[in-house]
Motif scaffolding. Structure first.
Motif, mmCIF file in Angstrom:
data_model
loop_
_atom_site.group_PDB
_atom_site.id
_atom_site.type_symbol
_atom_site.label_atom_id
_atom_site.label_comp_id
_atom_site.label_asym_id
_atom_site.label_seq_id
_atom_site.Cartn_x
_atom_site.Cartn_y
_atom_site.Cartn_z
ATOM 1 N N ASP A 70 0.834 -1.207 0.000
ATOM 2 C CA ASP A 70 0.000 0.000 0.000
ATOM 3 C C ASP A 70 0.867 1.256 0.000
ATOM 4 O O ASP A 70 0.556 2.252 -0.665
ATOM 5 C CB ASP A 70 -0.920 0.015 1.222
ATOM 6 N N TYR A 71 1.950 1.197 0.755
ATOM 7 C CA TYR A 71 2.845 2.358 0.843
ATOM 8 C C TYR A 71 3.485 2.658 -0.512
ATOM 9 O O TYR A 71 3.507 3.805 -0.961
ATOM 10 C CB TYR A 71 3.924 2.086 1.887
ATOM 11 N N THR A 72 3.991 1.630 -1.170
ATOM 12 C CA THR A 72 4.704 1.857 -2.429
ATOM 13 C C THR A 72 3.766 2.138 -3.599
ATOM 14 O O THR A 72 4.173 2.785 -4.571
ATOM 15 C CB THR A 72 5.596 0.654 -2.771
ATOM 16 N N LYS A 73 2.524 1.682 -3.540
ATOM 17 C CA LYS A 73 1.588 1.901 -4.650
ATOM 18 C C LYS A 73 1.380 3.389 -4.913
ATOM 19 O O LYS A 73 1.301 3.829 -6.070
ATOM 20 C CB LYS A 73 0.239 1.237 -4.376
ATOM 21 N N THR A 74 1.310 4.182 -3.859
ATOM 22 C CA THR A 74 1.123 5.623 -4.020
ATOM 23 C C THR A 74 2.222 6.213 -4.892
ATOM 24 O O THR A 74 1.965 7.006 -5.806
ATOM 25 C CB THR A 74 1.143 6.314 -2.644
ATOM 26 N N TYR A 75 3.449 5.806 -4.636
ATOM 27 C CA TYR A 75 4.586 6.384 -5.354
ATOM 28 C C TYR A 75 4.797 5.740 -6.716
ATOM 29 O O TYR A 75 5.340 6.384 -7.625
ATOM 30 C CB TYR A 75 5.831 6.289 -4.472
ATOM 31 N N LYS A 76 4.381 4.498 -6.881
ATOM 32 C CA LYS A 76 4.397 3.899 -8.216
ATOM 33 C C LYS A 76 3.438 4.655 -9.140
ATOM 34 O O LYS A 76 3.788 5.025 -10.267
ATOM 35 C CB LYS A 76 3.986 2.429 -8.151
ATOM 36 N N ASP A 77 2.216 4.877 -8.670
ATOM 37 C CA ASP A 77 1.222 5.577 -9.478
ATOM 38 C C ASP A 77 1.697 6.988 -9.815
ATOM 39 O O ASP A 77 1.535 7.461 -10.946
ATOM 40 C CB ASP A 77 -0.114 5.639 -8.732
ATOM 41 N N ALA A 78 2.288 7.664 -8.832
ATOM 42 C CA ALA A 78 2.782 9.022 -9.061
ATOM 43 C C ALA A 78 3.906 9.021 -10.093
ATOM 44 O O ALA A 78 3.975 9.919 -10.949
ATOM 45 C CB ALA A 78 3.284 9.612 -7.745
ATOM 46 N N PHE A 79 4.766 8.020 -10.037
ATOM 47 C CA PHE A 79 5.882 7.937 -10.982
ATOM 48 C C PHE A 79 5.385 7.831 -12.418
ATOM 49 O O PHE A 79 5.859 8.549 -13.304
ATOM 50 C CB PHE A 79 6.748 6.731 -10.625
ATOM 51 N N PHE A 80 4.413 6.974 -12.651
ATOM 52 C CA PHE A 80 3.890 6.810 -14.013
ATOM 53 C C PHE A 80 3.171 8.073 -14.488
ATOM 54 O O PHE A 80 3.259 8.438 -15.670
ATOM 55 C CB PHE A 80 2.971 5.596 -14.087
ATOM 56 N N ALA A 81 2.493 8.756 -13.589
ATOM 57 C CA ALA A 81 1.840 10.018 -13.960
ATOM 58 C C ALA A 81 2.895 11.063 -14.331
ATOM 59 O O ALA A 81 2.722 11.825 -15.292
ATOM 60 C CB ALA A 81 0.971 10.518 -12.809
ATOM 61 N N ASP A 82 3.997 11.098 -13.589
ATOM 62 C CA ASP A 82 5.070 12.052 -13.872
ATOM 63 C C ASP A 82 5.736 11.762 -15.217
ATOM 64 O O ASP A 82 6.104 12.683 -15.954
ATOM 65 C CB ASP A 82 6.116 12.010 -12.759
ATOM 66 N N LEU A 83 5.916 10.489 -15.540
ATOM 67 C CA LEU A 83 6.498 10.136 -16.844
ATOM 68 C C LEU A 83 5.671 10.704 -17.981
ATOM 69 O O LEU A 83 6.213 11.217 -18.979
ATOM 70 C CB LEU A 83 6.608 8.620 -16.984
ATOM 71 N N LYS A 84 4.353 10.631 -17.861
ATOM 72 C CA LYS A 84 3.471 11.156 -18.907
ATOM 73 C C LYS A 84 3.628 12.669 -19.023
ATOM 74 O O LYS A 84 3.627 13.219 -20.127
ATOM 75 C CB LYS A 84 2.020 10.782 -18.612
ATOM 76 N N LYS A 85 3.739 13.346 -17.887
ATOM 77 C CA LYS A 85 3.895 14.799 -17.904
ATOM 78 C C LYS A 85 5.152 15.207 -18.672
ATOM 79 O O LYS A 85 5.189 16.247 -19.323
ATOM 80 C CB LYS A 85 3.978 15.327 -16.470
ATOM 81 N N LEU A 86 6.193 14.388 -18.580
ATOM 82 C CA LEU A 86 7.463 14.703 -19.225
ATOM 83 C C LEU A 86 7.588 14.078 -20.613
ATOM 84 O O LEU A 86 8.655 14.138 -21.218
ATOM 85 C CB LEU A 86 8.615 14.234 -18.341
ATOM 86 N N ASN A 87 6.510 13.481 -21.107
ATOM 87 C CA ASN A 87 6.508 12.866 -22.442
ATOM 88 C C ASN A 87 7.626 11.832 -22.578
ATOM 89 O O ASN A 87 8.291 11.736 -23.611
ATOM 90 C CB ASN A 87 6.642 13.934 -23.540
ATOM 91 N N ILE A 88 7.838 11.066 -21.512
ATOM 92 C CA ILE A 88 8.822 9.983 -21.534
ATOM 93 C C ILE A 88 8.129 8.708 -21.993
ATOM 94 O O ILE A 88 7.129 8.294 -21.412
ATOM 95 C CB ILE A 88 9.450 9.804 -20.133
ATOM 96 N N GLN A 89 8.648 8.113 -23.042
ATOM 97 C CA GLN A 89 8.042 6.907 -23.591
ATOM 98 C C GLN A 89 8.074 5.778 -22.559
ATOM 99 O O GLN A 89 9.072 5.615 -21.850
ATOM 100 C CB GLN A 89 8.790 6.458 -24.854
ATOM 101 N N PRO A 90 7.013 4.994 -22.486
ATOM 102 C CA PRO A 90 7.010 3.895 -21.510
ATOM 103 C C PRO A 90 7.959 2.776 -21.914
ATOM 104 O O PRO A 90 8.153 2.492 -23.095
ATOM 105 C CB PRO A 90 5.557 3.414 -21.530
ATOM 106 N N ALA A 91 8.566 2.159 -20.904
ATOM 107 C CA ALA A 91 9.379 0.968 -21.139
ATOM 108 C C ALA A 91 8.466 -0.194 -21.496
ATOM 109 O O ALA A 91 7.254 -0.152 -21.250
ATOM 110 C CB ALA A 91 10.199 0.639 -19.896
ATOM 111 N N GLU A 92 9.038 -1.218 -22.066
ATOM 112 C CA GLU A 92 8.247 -2.395 -22.430
ATOM 113 C C GLU A 92 7.861 -3.213 -21.192
ATOM 114 O O GLU A 92 6.807 -3.847 -21.164
ATOM 115 C CB GLU A 92 9.028 -3.269 -23.410
ATOM 116 N N VAL A 93 8.721 -3.203 -20.164
ATOM 117 C CA VAL A 93 8.452 -3.983 -18.949
ATOM 118 C C VAL A 93 8.848 -3.155 -17.729
ATOM 119 O O VAL A 93 9.916 -2.538 -17.711
ATOM 120 C CB VAL A 93 9.241 -5.311 -18.927
ATOM 121 N N TYR A 94 7.976 -3.157 -16.709
ATOM 122 C CA TYR A 94 8.273 -2.507 -15.427
ATOM 123 C C TYR A 94 8.172 -3.550 -14.308
ATOM 124 O O TYR A 94 7.176 -3.613 -13.593
ATOM 125 C CB TYR A 94 7.295 -1.370 -15.138
ATOM 126 N N PRO A 95 9.177 -4.374 -14.124
ATOM 127 C CA PRO A 95 9.086 -5.405 -13.086
ATOM 128 C C PRO A 95 9.274 -4.812 -11.683
ATOM 129 O O PRO A 95 10.173 -4.001 -11.451
ATOM 130 C CB PRO A 95 10.239 -6.347 -13.437
#
Length: 452
Positions: A87-112
């Motif tokens: 639960d603790y890390t999910k908040t920051y995982k979601d925020a990270f992906f939202a930030d990537l979109k803001k910076l127009n950073i292409q998504p990686a093929e895999v996020y393990p």
């Protein structure tokens, strides 16, 4: 031909796939214990430019970026907050992906995520134990025997004779002078709370370094093309990755290593105590856009330290407005010779170890000549350059312009004022929005906003 600086060989070398036409790339992702700061995003923006240049050269890419969701920091944060680690890390995982979109950073093929790959990590530790390069300590933790791996230090070019050795490094992160046996598996401690997994060595959890070795080889193979990260990861993290992987497989782990330099703010190291520590969200709240922030993050050579300043963001806003004004006049069609020359210069720059400052110089030479000679036939050249840069708005994309949080807040307040027929407040907010560089238009459908 795409050339890059290989941290392992300390030379500029051609980057080409080991197999087929696909570059297999592993990038060290975030430790999700807090919101990522702009120093982190300097590395992620560099890696985005790298993958874009690979594709620009007609190669395919398979990028794997890990999410470190179990380590000293995440456990400490979750326990302090009194919540489950996931639960603790999910908040920051979601925020990270939202930030990537803001910076127009292409998504990686895999996020393990590390917590999803504990069996692979245990299997790798077992293999190292079987090969005699790992041992279990009195407390139950498992350590890698640095002296049993002859190649240790080849990435960081460590001189063992002048280093303190014979130590055990239990912490996930430690200083360069502490060249010692590092933890592969950390025995459970009371401070870990509910975090732990069963293993042949007792309950515990993986060390930080083993996570990346296990996950990269799972998705990219025992030997792959390219591994990147910030220069602070070169030692000990990347050095330890090499030792673990090559001791286990007997094969070369990664052919090419690339590292980006640190980001400083107003010439100083970023820190909360200095008051110059910023997350992406902090900058967005100040009214800057992801596009402007991206422009600053990429407009320095990745191996050169980047000095981040608010004046640079203001300069980026002006530069992007100049580009936008020119692109708005550009048309499709055959590119004139002078435009093709600028594209050739741009291509040479990005293939010269990602020389983005020189690439921007080629872009602004194109803008200058398009303004002076006419922009007919230049649209395709602008689009080709933006395949790498990712900062240009084209006509059909301007509707999706990013609205800063403070502008959106004023728009919401203005909508409420108009609903209450408070026209004076509506006008005041319209003027405030205009002063910030935005134009509000009212229609039957409501209000809309666009950049000046």
């Amino acid at each position: 031909m795409m050339n890059v600086y290989n941290s392992l060989s300390r030379r500029v070398e051609e980057l080409k796939p080991l197999e087929g036409n696909t570059i297999r790339l592993y990038t060290c992702g975030p430790t999700v214990y807090n919101f990522a700061h702009i120093g982190n995003f300097r590395a992620y923006a560099f890696e985005d430019i790298l993958r874009r240049v690979v594709q620009f050269n007609g190669m395919k890419i398979r990028q794997v970026m890990n999410l470190t969701d179990v380590d000293d920091k995440t456990i400490r944060g979750a326990n302090a907050a009194g919540v489950a680690l996931t639960d603790y890390t999910k908040t920051y995982k979601d925020a990270f992906f939202a930030d990537l979109k803001k910076l127009n950073i292409q998504p990686a093929e895999v996020y393990p995520a590390a917590t999803d790959h504990i069996p692979e990590m245990i299997a790798l530790v077992q293999k190292l134990m079987e090969k005699g390069v790992a041992y279990q300590s009195e407390d139950g933790s498992v350590y890698f025997k640095v002296r049993e791996f002859p190649g240790y230090g080849k990435l960081a070019h460590i001189d063992f004779d002048n280093q303190r050795t014979g130590l055990r490094c239990a912490a996930d992160e430690y200083d360069k002078e502490n060249v010692g046996d590092f933890a592969l598996w950390k025995a459970w401690e009371e401070s870990d709370g509910p975090v732990g997994w069963d293993s042949p060595w007792g309950r515990g959890r993986p060390g930080w370094h083993i996570e990346c070795s296990a996950m990269s080889m799972k998705y990219l193979g025992e030997t792959f093309d390219l591994h990147t990260g910030g220069i602070d990861n070169l030692f000990p993290h990347h050095e330890n990755e090499i030792a673990q992987a090559e001791a286990a497989t007997g094969k070369e782990f990664v052919r090419t290593w690339m590292h980006c330099a640190h980001l400083r703010v107003n010439g100083e190291k970023m820190s909360k105590s200095a008051g110059n520590f910023f997350t992406l969200r902090d900058l967005l709240e100040k009214g800057y856009t992801g596009r402007e922030i991206r422009y600053v993050l990429i407009n320095a050579h990745y191996r050169t330290g980047l000095n981040f300043a608010f004046s640079a963001l203001e300069d980026a806003r002006k530069a992007l407005a100049r580009i936008d004004a020119c692109v708005a006049q550009a048309t499709e069609g055959a590119a004139p010779d002078w435009a093709q020359k600028h594209l050739a210069d741009f291509t040479a720059a990005v293939n010269d170890d990602l020389n983005i400052p020189s690439a921007f110089a080629a872009l602004f030479a194109l803008v200058r000549d398009a303004n002076g000679k006419g922009a007919a036939g230049t649209l395709g050249v602008f689009k080709r350059m933006d395949e790498v840069l990712g900062v240009i708005f084209f006509e059909n994309e301007k509707k999706a312009v990013e609205i800063p949080a403070e502008i959106q807040a004023m728009l919401d307040q203005r909508a409420e004022a108009r609903k209450a027929k408070n026209w004076a407040e509506s006008d005041r907010l319209r003027d405030a929005i205009a002063a910030a560089g935005w134009v509000v238009k009212d229609s039957k459908e409501g209000q809309s906003v666009s950049k000046k």
